[in-house]
Scaffold this motif. Structure first.
Motif, PDB file in Angstrom:
ATOM      1  N   THR A 125       0.847  -1.206   0.000  1.00 54.53           N
ATOM      2  CA  THR A 125       0.000   0.000   0.000  1.00 54.53           C
ATOM      3  C   THR A 125       0.879   1.252   0.000  1.00 54.53           C
ATOM      4  OG1 THR A 125      -1.756  -1.172   1.171  1.00 54.53           O
ATOM      5  CG2 THR A 125      -1.781   1.238   1.313  1.00 54.53           C
ATOM      6  N   ILE A 126       1.936   1.216   0.777  1.00 53.76           N
ATOM      7  CA  ILE A 126       2.810   2.390   0.862  1.00 53.76           C
ATOM      8  C   ILE A 126       3.591   2.565  -0.440  1.00 53.76           C
ATOM      9  CG2 ILE A 126       4.710   3.465   2.144  1.00 53.76           C
ATOM     10  CD1 ILE A 126       1.878   3.262   3.549  1.00 53.76           C
ATOM     11  N   ARG A 127       3.990   1.477  -1.056  1.00 50.21           N
ATOM     12  CA  ARG A 127       4.648   1.593  -2.364  1.00 50.21           C
ATOM     13  C   ARG A 127       3.707   2.294  -3.348  1.00 50.21           C
ATOM     14  NH1 ARG A 127       4.246   0.993  -6.984  1.00 50.21           N
ATOM     15  NH2 ARG A 127       2.325  -0.204  -6.686  1.00 50.21           N
ATOM     16  N   ALA A 128       2.428   1.895  -3.320  1.00 45.18           N
ATOM     17  CA  ALA A 128       1.455   2.527  -4.206  1.00 45.18           C
ATOM     18  C   ALA A 128       1.284   4.013  -3.850  1.00 45.18           C
ATOM     19  CB  ALA A 128       0.111   1.794  -4.090  1.00 45.18           C
ATOM     20  N   ALA A 129       1.331   4.301  -2.554  1.00 43.15           N
ATOM     21  CA  ALA A 129       1.180   5.692  -2.117  1.00 43.15           C
ATOM     22  C   ALA A 129       2.325   6.562  -2.638  1.00 43.15           C
ATOM     23  CB  ALA A 129       1.122   5.760  -0.593  1.00 43.15           C
ATOM     24  N   LEU A 130       3.526   6.004  -2.656  1.00 38.03           N
ATOM     25  CA  LEU A 130       4.669   6.787  -3.156  1.00 38.03           C
ATOM     26  C   LEU A 130       4.473   7.112  -4.631  1.00 38.03           C
ATOM     27  CD1 LEU A 130       7.535   4.895  -1.288  1.00 38.03           C
ATOM     28  CD2 LEU A 130       6.710   7.220  -0.839  1.00 38.03           C
ATOM     29  N   ASP A 131       3.924   6.159  -5.383  1.00 34.94           N
ATOM     30  CA  ASP A 131       3.624   6.416  -6.797  1.00 34.94           C
ATOM     31  C   ASP A 131       2.522   7.464  -6.933  1.00 34.94           C
ATOM     32  OD1 ASP A 131       5.500   4.760  -7.791  1.00 34.94           O
ATOM     33  OD2 ASP A 131       4.134   3.292  -8.669  1.00 34.94           O
ATOM     34  N   ALA A 132       1.471   7.323  -6.123  1.00 35.63           N
ATOM     35  CA  ALA A 132       0.348   8.268  -6.196  1.00 35.63           C
ATOM     36  C   ALA A 132       0.821   9.684  -5.860  1.00 35.63           C
ATOM     37  CB  ALA A 132      -0.755   7.831  -5.231  1.00 35.63           C
ATOM     38  N   LEU A 133       1.701   9.771  -4.879  1.00 36.17           N
ATOM     39  CA  LEU A 133       2.193  11.076  -4.430  1.00 36.17           C
ATOM     40  C   LEU A 133       2.956  11.808  -5.535  1.00 36.17           C
ATOM     41  CD1 LEU A 133       2.437  12.932  -1.968  1.00 36.17           C
ATOM     42  CD2 LEU A 133       4.439  11.599  -1.257  1.00 36.17           C
ATOM     43  N   ARG A 134       3.637  11.032  -6.358  1.00 36.03           N
ATOM     44  CA  ARG A 134       4.454  11.611  -7.431  1.00 36.03           C
ATOM     45  C   ARG A 134       3.617  12.472  -8.378  1.00 36.03           C
ATOM     46  NH1 ARG A 134       7.669   7.367 -10.867  1.00 36.03           N
ATOM     47  NH2 ARG A 134       5.510   7.020 -11.461  1.00 36.03           N
ATOM     48  N   ASP A 135       2.316  12.137  -8.502  1.00 39.86           N
ATOM     49  CA  ASP A 135       1.430  12.922  -9.374  1.00 39.86           C
ATOM     50  C   ASP A 135       1.162  14.317  -8.816  1.00 39.86           C
ATOM     51  OD1 ASP A 135       1.223  10.767 -10.998  1.00 39.86           O
ATOM     52  OD2 ASP A 135      -0.865  10.279 -10.508  1.00 39.86           O
ATOM     53  N   HIS A 136       1.493  14.538  -7.538  1.00 41.68           N
ATOM     54  CA  HIS A 136       1.108  15.803  -6.904  1.00 41.68           C
ATOM     55  C   HIS A 136       2.292  16.719  -6.639  1.00 41.68           C
ATOM     56  CE1 HIS A 136      -3.017  14.450  -6.415  1.00 41.68           C
ATOM     57  NE2 HIS A 136      -2.487  13.266  -6.176  1.00 41.68           N
ATOM     58  N   GLY A 137       3.494  16.276  -6.951  1.00 39.67           N
ATOM     59  CA  GLY A 137       4.645  17.146  -6.768  1.00 39.67           C
ATOM     60  C   GLY A 137       5.849  16.387  -6.257  1.00 39.67           C
ATOM     61  N   ARG A 138       6.838  17.165  -5.823  1.00 39.97           N
ATOM     62  CA  ARG A 138       8.099  16.575  -5.359  1.00 39.97           C
ATOM     63  C   ARG A 138       8.365  17.023  -3.925  1.00 39.97           C
ATOM     64  NH1 ARG A 138      13.587  17.356  -4.897  1.00 39.97           N
ATOM     65  NH2 ARG A 138      14.886  15.617  -5.605  1.00 39.97           N
ATOM     66  N   PRO A 139       7.986  16.200  -2.967  1.00 43.37           N
ATOM     67  CA  PRO A 139       8.235  16.561  -1.566  1.00 43.37           C
ATOM     68  C   PRO A 139       9.736  16.650  -1.287  1.00 43.37           C
ATOM     69  CG  PRO A 139       6.713  14.700  -1.738  1.00 43.37           C
ATOM     70  CD  PRO A 139       7.290  14.909  -3.100  1.00 43.37           C
ATOM     71  N   LYS A 140      10.052  17.398  -0.230  1.00 45.71           N
ATOM     72  CA  LYS A 140      11.452  17.454   0.236  1.00 45.71           C
ATOM     73  C   LYS A 140      11.841  16.086   0.816  1.00 45.71           C
ATOM     74  CE  LYS A 140      13.499  19.738   4.301  1.00 45.71           C
ATOM     75  NZ  LYS A 140      14.547  20.678   3.951  1.00 45.71           N
ATOM     76  N   ALA A 141      10.895  15.467   1.505  1.00 46.62           N
ATOM     77  CA  ALA A 141      11.103  14.126   2.070  1.00 46.62           C
ATOM     78  C   ALA A 141       9.735  13.510   2.329  1.00 46.62           C
ATOM     79  CB  ALA A 141      11.893  14.219   3.377  1.00 46.62           C
ATOM     80  N   VAL A 142       9.705  12.202   2.323  1.00 46.60           N
ATOM     81  CA  VAL A 142       8.457  11.496   2.651  1.00 46.60           C
ATOM     82  C   VAL A 142       8.715  10.618   3.864  1.00 46.60           C
ATOM     83  CG1 VAL A 142       6.627   9.958   1.826  1.00 46.60           C
ATOM     84  CG2 VAL A 142       7.822  11.450   0.197  1.00 46.60           C
ATOM     85  N   GLN A 143       7.853  10.744   4.864  1.00 45.71           N
ATOM     86  CA  GLN A 143       7.940   9.906   6.060  1.00 45.71           C
ATOM     87  C   GLN A 143       6.654   9.089   6.174  1.00 45.71           C
ATOM     88  OE1 GLN A 143       8.663  12.661   9.287  1.00 45.71           O
ATOM     89  NE2 GLN A 143      10.699  13.211   8.538  1.00 45.71           N
ATOM     90  N   LEU A 144       6.706   8.090   7.027  1.00 45.74           N
ATOM     91  CA  LEU A 144       5.554   7.196   7.172  1.00 45.74           C
ATOM     92  C   LEU A 144       5.200   7.019   8.652  1.00 45.74           C
ATOM     93  CD1 LEU A 144       3.492   5.123   6.093  1.00 45.74           C
ATOM     94  CD2 LEU A 144       5.322   3.402   6.164  1.00 45.74           C
TER      95      LEU A 144
END
Ligand SMILES: O=P(O)(O)OC[C@H]1O[C@H](OP(=O)(O)OP(=O)(O)O)[C@H](O)[C@@H]1O
Ligand SMILES: O=c1cc[nH]c(=O)[nH]1
Length: 192
Positions: A125-144
């Motif tokens: 699910t988190i792998r999919a979330a990282l892909d989904a997030l890419r559509d919305h921009g480029r975060p400085k960092a992603v935490q979980l």
């Protein structure tokens, strides 16, 4: 009601891992950890953006944000991120209903994004979330942040904030119940 939840009642075969009070205390502890790890309140440091993964990650993110604001006085942009179309099992389970994605107006560019979910298991699910997030921009960092890490990862993914580590066997099932979705707060361990 989500597939894994047995709803508000639970069955005799289920063991309560966290009570409603435990859930509240756990979220409060995680809020303090987010404040510390993201240096919330430091100069030139915009607050992190919290994105909850539906179903139960969404109300969890809202609760975490509310505690962070209570403890720090800083308002934290909060939204939801639907990962359905990015799942690697979409072809196997094509009938999964879509949920809502709501990225706050701050956007995610150059921000620390904290993904929030109830259970971390295979990590897919988190792998999919990282892909989904890419559509919305480029975060400085992603935490979980997850309420429960039950192990059995199938991908190299780990959580930065864990409410409770629960050693489980694959034949078991962790059910997170939340007031907003299930009418009460609890974490249960049962058989699959
Ligand atoms: O690490 P993973 O193996 O991906 O498992 C964890 C995911 O499983 C559950 O979601 P589920 O897909 O059952 O949907 P739900 O959130 O609607 O209950 C849970 O809410 C996590 O998102
Ligand atoms: O036990 C599990 C495994 C994945 N997702 C859940 O919600 N529970």
């Amino acid at each position: 009601m989500a597939s894994r939840s047995r709803g508000a009642t639970g069955s005799a075969a289920e063991r309560e891992l966290l009570s409603a009070g435990d859930v509240a205390r756990t979220i409060a502890r995680m809020a303090h950890q987010v404040i510390e790890k993201t240096a919330l309140g430091a100069e030139d440091m915009p607050p992190p953006v919290l994105l909850g993964i539906p179903t139960r990650g969404a109300p969890l993110a809202a609760r975490l944000a509310s505690k962070i604001t209570e403890f720090s006085g800083v308002t934290v942009p909060t939204g939801t991120l639907d990962v359905t179309l990015y799942r690697d099992d979409l072809r196997r389970k094509p009938t999964r209903p879509l949920a809502q994605t709501q990225v706050p107006g701050s956007g995610v560019d150059d921000r620390i994004v904290v993904l929030v979910d109830d259970v971390l298991y295979s990590g897919r699910t988190i792998r999919a979330a990282l892909d989904a997030l890419r559509d919305h921009g480029r975060p400085k960092a992603v935490q979980l942040a997850v309420l429960v890490d039950r192990g059995h990862r199938e991908l190299p993914i780990r959580a930065d904030y864990v409410g409770k580590n629960v050693p489980t066997s694959r034949s078991e099932d962790v059910s997170v119940l939340l007031e907003e979705a299930d009418g009460r707060d609890a974490v249960l361990l049962g058989a699959r």
